[in-house]
Scaffold this active site. Structure first.
Site, PDB file in Angstrom:
ATOM      1  N   LYS A  77       7.891   9.275  17.287  1.00  0.00           N
ATOM      2  CA  LYS A  77       8.761   8.212  17.282  1.00  0.00           C
ATOM      3  C   LYS A  77       9.168   7.909  18.875  1.00  0.00           C
ATOM      4  O   LYS A  77       9.294   6.895  19.235  1.00  0.00           O
ATOM      5  CB  LYS A  77       9.999   8.431  16.623  1.00  0.00           C
ATOM      6  N   GLY A 101      15.227  18.336  -0.596  1.00  0.00           N
ATOM      7  CA  GLY A 101      14.313  17.596  -0.561  1.00  0.00           C
ATOM      8  C   GLY A 101      14.362  16.675   0.783  1.00  0.00           C
ATOM      9  O   GLY A 101      13.532  15.983   0.939  1.00  0.00           O
ATOM     10  N   LYS A 107       4.875   6.099  10.983  1.00  0.00           N
ATOM     11  CA  LYS A 107       4.863   6.389  12.372  1.00  0.00           C
ATOM     12  C   LYS A 107       3.713   7.335  12.854  1.00  0.00           C
ATOM     13  O   LYS A 107       3.245   7.300  14.109  1.00  0.00           O
ATOM     14  CB  LYS A 107       6.125   7.154  12.450  1.00  0.00           C
ATOM     15  N   GLU A 121      10.050  19.146   4.175  1.00  0.00           N
ATOM     16  CA  GLU A 121       8.711  19.481   3.014  1.00  0.00           C
ATOM     17  C   GLU A 121       8.479  20.872   2.749  1.00  0.00           C
ATOM     18  O   GLU A 121       9.206  21.911   3.452  1.00  0.00           O
ATOM     19  CB  GLU A 121       7.539  18.807   3.873  1.00  0.00           C
ATOM     20  N   ILE A 156      17.577   1.789  11.158  1.00  0.00           N
ATOM     21  CA  ILE A 156      18.199   1.254  12.498  1.00  0.00           C
ATOM     22  C   ILE A 156      17.361   0.327  13.073  1.00  0.00           C
ATOM     23  O   ILE A 156      16.199   0.667  13.298  1.00  0.00           O
ATOM     24  CB  ILE A 156      18.706   2.517  13.463  1.00  0.00           C
ATOM     25  N   LEU A 200       0.801  -1.341  -0.030  1.00  0.00           N
ATOM     26  CA  LEU A 200      -0.067   0.136   0.175  1.00  0.00           C
ATOM     27  C   LEU A 200       0.787   1.414  -0.025  1.00  0.00           C
ATOM     28  O   LEU A 200       1.663   1.536   0.994  1.00  0.00           O
ATOM     29  CB  LEU A 200      -1.087  -0.157   1.192  1.00  0.00           C
ATOM     30  N   VAL A 232      10.352   4.144  13.232  1.00  0.00           N
ATOM     31  CA  VAL A 232      11.461   4.620  13.945  1.00  0.00           C
ATOM     32  C   VAL A 232      12.792   4.629  13.495  1.00  0.00           C
ATOM     33  O   VAL A 232      13.332   3.411  13.416  1.00  0.00           O
ATOM     34  CB  VAL A 232      11.253   3.956  15.493  1.00  0.00           C
ATOM     35  N   SER A 235       9.001   2.222  -3.310  1.00  0.00           N
ATOM     36  CA  SER A 235       9.849   2.072  -4.463  1.00  0.00           C
ATOM     37  C   SER A 235      11.121   1.250  -3.904  1.00  0.00           C
ATOM     38  O   SER A 235      11.616   0.281  -4.534  1.00  0.00           O
ATOM     39  CB  SER A 235      10.484   3.314  -4.977  1.00  0.00           C
TER      40      SER A 235
END
Lengths: 408, 408
Positions: free
Chosen positions: A203, A185, A103, A188, A134, A8, A130, A15
């Protein structure tokens, strides 16, 4: 055996998942005996040009197509809150396992989702939610499980860590560095979720829940962002061998818990001080291991997908005999422990010294009236704020406190 | 349910295991539903005074007492090689799972032990054998499993890292710092296994096996210890913003593997440079996650027991549907990639410059004739060693190469 998977969302992380499944196909097949096959993808815009090869995959903008299909696993990397949760609950209720990296949604609904999973004898995993790649969720659950965790402290937002690093290393102002982050990038167009600390807070909440096995609400967190950070304080901090980091901190104070997100000065001998740019790191303190730190990429297509695909493998390959879900809410107390604090005042240096005379302090800059006041309580911290005109103040995590190698 | 556990060995780690089981009893019971109970302990000296409460536990110096008992798990923290392996094989053949922290034995016999476990539908876990409390074994197996691992690089021996840190920070000579390490209990009376790099080599081998899913032999490793390290080189390295670290390095060079242990200069912007004293850290590179690092205690009673007890929990609580055991030996090629090298020469500065004239180099110290030669092949490295009198030489892992945050 082939496992049919619905993906979804087809953004950055989606990707990455497709690419890893393709590039590491032999390796994944070899280590699981399962052929992880994306059979369905849910997208919002069917007409968008995709760079990834989607042949053989049913691409749809209608979730019903996926609900009606025969699916062994749902991987949710599309974002969204309540609607997304409703979809995931549907799948879990059918006994279909879910992997999510969402998250924002998880911070709100993790309890409901995990209960539904357990009641339907299936699982929801969320390593990608989170600290990107990692493996902190898995480590807290399965590797640090012999420990009573007392503290988790993390650089959990790559965008703000990039911005603070650039301010420190290049001497840039907040506005300039925000523009750079947007151009690259990392940030936002509306950067609020990052710079106000909300992303880190979500997180932080997920980490607190795992560390202490208690439920928490977003309103339990004290959240301060980096939007008010002035270059001048970073420069003065540098002189005192400290680096400003946006830290999510959760602490077990035995009778209550402390949860916060705030910019904090970290001594340069501390492992967290050296975590630069878009990298993330999570520092954990437990009664067996002492102190440990997990460092790596906090975001990115392949990097986050590393965690998502690991969850996909583990959904089929690894099973826990016992899953404990936190039932009770943790009692939260926001008052801080005794700590060092950085202050920049606008009062005269004499009046500052007069107010601080009863405390141990270090004068960092006479002109800008910058002081570090040692080991003061929350109460004293507030008293100082009342008695003097404070232009900026930050908690200081000192040398020899955490993250500094034991001996010496 | 009660799980009856035999603890083989009652040294530093064994005591840590007992203490954690006691102090975190409620937490462990809560997270597993299993009451992990030590029913038997094997010791070498029955008359030794113990500080840990052993009431209710059968303490014996005869392994037969344990073989004849009803046991659900064997935890081996006693050391020893072939005899120990023979005992563990016996238990595995009975279908009894094993947890071991015995790296010397595991580096030699892990393949045989894992095959026996698999054939008898049981498990052998060994998180405590590598990098103490740091969950690197579990992470490579279950969290970085979406990655094709290209490199693992670690500070795997706390004793030598302590010594190198003290030499750098306090300007001490090798002999002095060895004595300090011995006085502090970090180094044995016979320190060879640590200072010659053998202990690190055993852990390096175990990491290579997991990372590349190939078998390796101890003779596959190029091992250089720290016993020839001269303070003067550490001082010159400092001037060039580098720190000397004893690193275990394993690399996938596509057609072959490189495995080594050696003191290497690490640029101070690299995460590994800041790992001080007895701490360990493991740096991993994979094709999905990029670069990650795991930092924590490399030894210690509670610290290593954190890993051992986690394995004990996971033995009962976590099951893998598929276990892959490496069958083939990895082909090893010891020639190094192109790299920067640090040299200290005894020839005249003119003759050094004459030999180095075709290469890019940086003069670090004129008097001591210290140079860093950039990007040279193994072949050139050897040529230089032949043409000039080299007093010391070390590989240099540079800034911007690994461990340095991406952007910038």
């Amino acid at each position: 055996m082939e496992k049919k998977i619905a993906l979804l969302g087809m953004g950055t992380v989606g990707s990455g998942v497709l690419n890893i499944l393709k590039e590491n196909k032999d390796l994944l097949l070899n280590s699981t005996d399962e052929l992880l096959t994306i059979t369905h993808i849910l997208v919002s815009d069917l007409n968008k040009t995709r760079t990834v090869d989607l042949s053989g995959i049913q691409v749809t903008d209608n979730i019903e197509d996926i609900k009606n299909a025969e699916i062994d696993l749902v991987v949710e990397v599309m974002g969204g809150l309540q609607d997304t949760k409703t979809h995931l609950l549907y799948f879990l209720e059918q006994g279909i396992p879910v992997v999510s990296a969402n998250k924002d949604m998880l911070a709100e609904y993790i309890d409901e989702l995990e209960h539904t999973a357990l009641n339907n004898k299936t699982t929801i995993l969320y390593e990608g939610a989170v600290a990107g790649g990692i493996p902190i969720i898995h480590s807290l659950t399965h590797s640090l499980n012999a420990n009573r965790i007392s503290k988790v402290m993390g650089i959990l937002n790559g965008t703000t860590n990039f911005m603070l690093t650039q301010m420190a290393d290049k001497g840039l102002e907040y506005e300039d560095v925000l523009k750079i982050a947007q151009d690259m990038g990392y940030a936002e167009a509306d950067p609020s979720a990052d710079v106000l600390g909300l992303d880190a807070a979500r997180k932080t909440l997920l980490l607190a829940r795992l560390a202490f096995k208690k439920r928490f609400k977003m309103s339990d967190l004290d959240v301060i962002g980096i939007d008010k950070v002035d270059k001048i304080d970073i420069v003065h901090g540098k002189k005192a061998n400290m680096t400003l980091k946006l830290l999510g901190v959760v602490e077990d104070k035995s009778s209550s818990y402390h949860l916060s997100v705030a910019p904090i000065f970290v001594d340069n001998t501390h492992q967290l001080s050296n975590v630069k740019n878009e990298k993330n790191a999570v520092f954990v303190e437990g009664n067996a291991i002492g102190q440990a730190m997990f460092y790596g990429p906090g975001a990115g297509s392949y990097e986050t997908a590393s965690a998502v695909v690991s969850d996909m493998i583990n959904t089929f390959n690894l099973s826990s005999k016992k899953t404990i879900l936190p039932e009770e809410f943790g009692e939260v107390d926001q008052s801080k422990e005794q700590s060092d604090y950085y202050f920049r005042f606008s009062d005269s240096i004499e009046s500052v010294k007069e107010v601080l005379k009863d405390y141990e302090y270090k004068l960092i800059d006479e002109t800008d009236k910058v002081f570090i006041v040692k080991s003061i309580s929350s109460k004293v911290y507030e008293d100082i704020q009342e008695e003097l005109q404070v232009k900026a103040s930050y908690q200081v995590i000192g040398a020899g406190q955490d993250g500094v190698a034991g001996t010496n």
